[in-house]
Design an enzyme around this catalytic site. Sequence first.
Site, short mmCIF file in Angstrom:
data_model
loop_
_atom_site.label_atom_id
_atom_site.label_comp_id
_atom_site.label_asym_id
_atom_site.label_seq_id
_atom_site.Cartn_x
_atom_site.Cartn_y
_atom_site.Cartn_z
N GLY A 1 -0.65 7.05 8.63
CA GLY A 1 -1.83 6.26 8.27
C GLY A 1 -1.61 5.42 7.03
O GLY A 1 -2.02 4.25 6.97
N CYS A 2 -0.97 5.99 6.04
CA CYS A 2 -0.74 5.27 4.79
C CYS A 2 0.23 4.11 5.00
O CYS A 2 0.08 3.05 4.40
CB CYS A 2 -0.23 6.23 3.72
SG CYS A 2 -1.44 7.53 3.34
N THR A 3 1.22 4.31 5.86
CA THR A 3 2.16 3.24 6.17
C THR A 3 1.45 2.12 6.92
O THR A 3 1.64 0.94 6.60
CB THR A 3 3.35 3.78 6.98
OG1 THR A 3 4.02 4.78 6.19
CG2 THR A 3 4.32 2.69 7.35
#
Length: 157
Positions: free
Chosen positions: A48-50
């Site tokens: 998700g962060c990527t």
Amino acid sequence: MTENIRLEAGDIAPAFSLPNDKGETVSLADYAGRKVVVYFYPRANTPGCTTEACDFTERLEDFNDAAVDVIGISPDTPEKLAKFRADHDLRITLLSDATKDVMKAWGAFGEKQNYGKTVQGVIRSTFLVDADGTIAHAQYNVRASGHVARVLRDWPL
């Protein structure tokens, strides 16, 4: 569940000075007189962060055209942020909040629901700070996928 701090439109954006992925100190005050998106994410190089960081990078020209800078803040070390930048060719500013003090001041760290359990952690959040240093928009519990497109569509930059 205890109540977390929640910033709202019109609040003064809490000041910060944090190291970037090169170990240099970056402060919110460095952006005085400019609009800036400040977003908080749990951990570099996770799915998700990527997605979110890559989406901000891919749409960076749209933010630049609106004279809006983008800052991503996580509890990762500057070294881990440097690897994150290199792994994904990120062009946004990445800052390290290892103590989580800035996250707490912005309401982006605290109790949250994760798979039906109450846990302490980073609350994925995004803010637009106006040129005068006040919060123009605040959104908590963001879903990473499609978030950047929604910000560009729904928030007048």
